[in-house]
Design a protein around this motif. Structure first.
Motif, PDB file in Angstrom:
ATOM      1  N   SER A 138      11.809   3.756   5.359  1.00  0.00           N
ATOM      2  CA  SER A 138      10.958   2.677   4.856  1.00  0.00           C
ATOM      3  C   SER A 138       9.815   3.268   4.036  1.00  0.00           C
ATOM      4  CB  SER A 138      10.388   1.869   6.025  1.00  0.00           C
ATOM      5  OG  SER A 138       9.411   2.637   6.716  1.00  0.00           O
ATOM      6  N   PRO A 139       9.215   2.471   3.141  1.00  0.00           N
ATOM      7  CA  PRO A 139       8.072   2.967   2.361  1.00  0.00           C
ATOM      8  C   PRO A 139       6.932   3.440   3.259  1.00  0.00           C
ATOM      9  CG  PRO A 139       8.906   0.925   1.409  1.00  0.00           C
ATOM     10  CD  PRO A 139       9.620   1.112   2.704  1.00  0.00           C
ATOM     11  N   GLU A 140       6.689   2.707   4.359  1.00  0.00           N
ATOM     12  CA  GLU A 140       5.602   3.086   5.255  1.00  0.00           C
ATOM     13  C   GLU A 140       5.846   4.462   5.869  1.00  0.00           C
ATOM     14  OE1 GLU A 140       5.713  -1.447   5.294  1.00  0.00           O
ATOM     15  OE2 GLU A 140       7.136   0.206   5.188  1.00  0.00           O
ATOM     16  N   LEU A 185       8.398  -4.326  -5.285  1.00  0.00           N
ATOM     17  CA  LEU A 185       9.788  -4.301  -4.845  1.00  0.00           C
ATOM     18  C   LEU A 185      10.297  -2.857  -4.885  1.00  0.00           C
ATOM     19  CD1 LEU A 185      11.569  -7.282  -6.680  1.00  0.00           C
ATOM     20  CD2 LEU A 185      11.099  -7.088  -4.228  1.00  0.00           C
ATOM     21  N   ALA A 186      10.807  -2.395  -3.783  1.00  0.00           N
ATOM     22  CA  ALA A 186      11.499  -1.102  -3.778  1.00  0.00           C
ATOM     23  C   ALA A 186      12.918  -1.323  -4.279  1.00  0.00           C
ATOM     24  CB  ALA A 186      11.517  -0.521  -2.369  1.00  0.00           C
ATOM     25  N   ILE A 187      13.522  -0.283  -4.781  1.00  0.00           N
ATOM     26  CA  ILE A 187      14.871  -0.402  -5.338  1.00  0.00           C
ATOM     27  C   ILE A 187      15.892  -0.842  -4.284  1.00  0.00           C
ATOM     28  CG2 ILE A 187      15.480   2.024  -4.956  1.00  0.00           C
ATOM     29  CD1 ILE A 187      16.927   1.891  -7.712  1.00  0.00           C
ATOM     30  N   THR A 188      15.574  -0.614  -3.019  1.00  0.00           N
ATOM     31  CA  THR A 188      16.484  -1.001  -1.945  1.00  0.00           C
ATOM     32  C   THR A 188      16.302  -2.450  -1.501  1.00  0.00           C
ATOM     33  OG1 THR A 188      14.880   0.071  -0.495  1.00  0.00           O
ATOM     34  CG2 THR A 188      16.899   1.286  -0.988  1.00  0.00           C
ATOM     35  N   SER A 189      15.346  -3.147  -2.091  1.00  0.00           N
ATOM     36  CA  SER A 189      15.119  -4.549  -1.737  1.00  0.00           C
ATOM     37  C   SER A 189      16.249  -5.432  -2.254  1.00  0.00           C
ATOM     38  CB  SER A 189      13.790  -5.037  -2.312  1.00  0.00           C
ATOM     39  OG  SER A 189      13.676  -6.445  -2.222  1.00  0.00           O
ATOM     40  N   ALA A 197       0.831  -1.209   0.000  1.00  0.00           N
ATOM     41  CA  ALA A 197       0.000   0.000   0.000  1.00  0.00           C
ATOM     42  C   ALA A 197       0.864   1.256   0.000  1.00  0.00           C
ATOM     43  CB  ALA A 197      -0.921  -0.011   1.211  1.00  0.00           C
ATOM     44  N   ALA A 198       1.957   1.224   0.773  1.00  0.00           N
ATOM     45  CA  ALA A 198       2.837   2.395   0.845  1.00  0.00           C
ATOM     46  C   ALA A 198       3.508   2.666  -0.489  1.00  0.00           C
ATOM     47  CB  ALA A 198       3.887   2.176   1.936  1.00  0.00           C
ATOM     48  N   LEU A 199       3.998   1.614  -1.151  1.00  0.00           N
ATOM     49  CA  LEU A 199       4.682   1.810  -2.434  1.00  0.00           C
ATOM     50  C   LEU A 199       3.711   2.260  -3.518  1.00  0.00           C
ATOM     51  CD1 LEU A 199       7.179  -1.198  -2.371  1.00  0.00           C
ATOM     52  CD2 LEU A 199       7.701   1.238  -2.117  1.00  0.00           C
ATOM     53  N   ILE A 200       2.477   1.757  -3.462  1.00  0.00           N
ATOM     54  CA  ILE A 200       1.467   2.239  -4.412  1.00  0.00           C
ATOM     55  C   ILE A 200       1.201   3.716  -4.172  1.00  0.00           C
ATOM     56  CG2 ILE A 200      -0.973   2.114  -5.035  1.00  0.00           C
ATOM     57  CD1 ILE A 200      -0.830  -0.903  -4.626  1.00  0.00           C
TER      58      ILE A 200
END
Length: 376
Positions: free
Chosen positions: A75-77, A104-108, A51-54
């Protein structure tokens, strides 16, 4: 053989799906990339992170470049907590959950390593399927939507040979060469990845929906756009940098001189990727681009086996030619269902089901006018 030219001009990496976004596809600034070790490593793919990345990607701010920087710090959240809840967020999140889409975030640590190293990588990827298929060797096999039967067969044979050797075939799910590349990989039970120009909840073109589901089962679908975002004329060129960025090399099977495929060639060269081309018939418009690439120094593809040697990989022994009677009947000829029935006396319903099965398996293709022909 390497084929390299000087990089293109500068641009602004802001995230939109409109005209400005499409005009930015030649941005090549900041080539340092972001390592998952540089900041916070977002390994979980929980509903809250999705939800945060969206929320971060549907927001007009921050820009893609700024979002990459922020994700390395928080963090995305945390980043999304200051942004408002919207109807678009609810729609996109529900679409993601209903379609089995993850992020996936780029930091994953699971973010594709080749893509992370390009000058303007997506800050976020939305995925359906397994990104694990991209951890080994990957080759983009691309070309014109309006391709010849020769191009279809060449794409399918090349993709099949690469797939049989364990190479992931990357393409864009478009009509023509892209679709044949995916089918060639699937036919050999191999790995393939499709990069879309819109949200993964809405497949374009719609007739490739069944193919997309098959790709998700034996590879993955990827997009930098969240569910709910429809593709535009500008988002397709923009996604091309991802196709080349995911790949060790790019192969152009058929393309006109001014084809959109040449945009991918440009991004591949700017990213330092090797470019290869399949030679085509002199005078045919769909081969003008590939023949010119070869003239200008691109590697020439004569067989999957030779190409695999260039990649340092072993080719698999060729399989026996299919003895399926319907495939034999359609080999080197184009027949409509009525023609097939007149020859074989088949039941129409049974024939329709069998043709659909073979088409989804990538063993026959439907030609203009409703005729079918074998490609194996």
């Amino acid at each position: 053989m390497r084929y390299h030219i000087a990089g293109a001009g500068k641009g602004n990496p802001g995230f939109t799906a409109g005209r400005n976004h499409g005009a930015q596809l030649r941005n090549r600034q900041g080539g340092k990339g972001i390592s998952e070790k540089a900041g916070i490593s977002h390994k979980k793919n929980s509903r809250s992170q999705l939800a945060a990345l969206i929320r971060l990607t549907i927001s007009p701010c921050p820009s893609r470049g700024e979002l990459r920087r922020l994700l390395a710090l928080k963090s995305p959240e945390e980043l999304a907590s200051t942004l408002p809840e919207t109807d678009q967020l609810s729609f996109s999140l529900n679409a993601a959950l209903n379609h089995g889409i993850t992020s996936l975030a780029i930091t994953s640590a699971d973010y594709p390593h080749r893509l992370r190293s390009i000058p303007d990588p997506p800050a976020v990827l939305f995925i359906k399927g397994s990104p694990e298929v991209l951890k080994g060797s990957s080759v983009a096999v691309i070309g014109s939507r309006r391709c010849s039967l020769y191009g279809r067969k060449a794409a399918r044979k090349l993709a099949g040979g690469l797939s049989a050797a364990g190479v992931c075939v990357v393409s864009g799910l478009a009509r023509g060469i892209d679709a044949e590349s995916h089918r060639g990989a699937i036919l050999h039970c191999g790995r393939t990845a499709a990069v879309l120009g819109g949200g993964l909840d809405s497949i374009y073109p719609a007739e490739h929906s069944a193919l997309a589901e098959t790709i998700a089962r034996c590879g993955c679908l990827l997009s930098e756009y969240p569910p709910g975002v429809r593709p535009t004329r500008y988002s397709f060129p923009e996604r091309n940098r991802i196709i080349s960025g995911l790949s060790d090399a790019v192969v152009v099977v058929e393309a006109g001189e001014r084809s959109g495929t040449m945009i991918t060639v440009g991004t591949a060269l700017d990213q330092g990727r090797d470019v290869y081309a399949v030679p085509g018939e002199i005078g045919r418009s769909t081969s003008a681009g590939t023949n010119r690439l070869i003239r200008d120094g691109a590697g020439i593809i004569l067989s999957a086996e030779e190409f695999l040697q260039d990649l340092g990989l072993q080719a698999e022994q060729p399989e026996a030619v299919s003895d399926d009677p319907l495939i034999k009947l359609l080999r080197n000829r184009e027949l409509t269902p009525d023609m097939i029935i007149s020859i074989t006396g088949s039941d129409r319903s049974a024939l329709s089901s069998r043709l659909l099965e073979l088409e989804l398996a990538g063993q026959v293709v439907r030609r203009p006018g409703g005729a079918f022909t074998s490609v194996v």
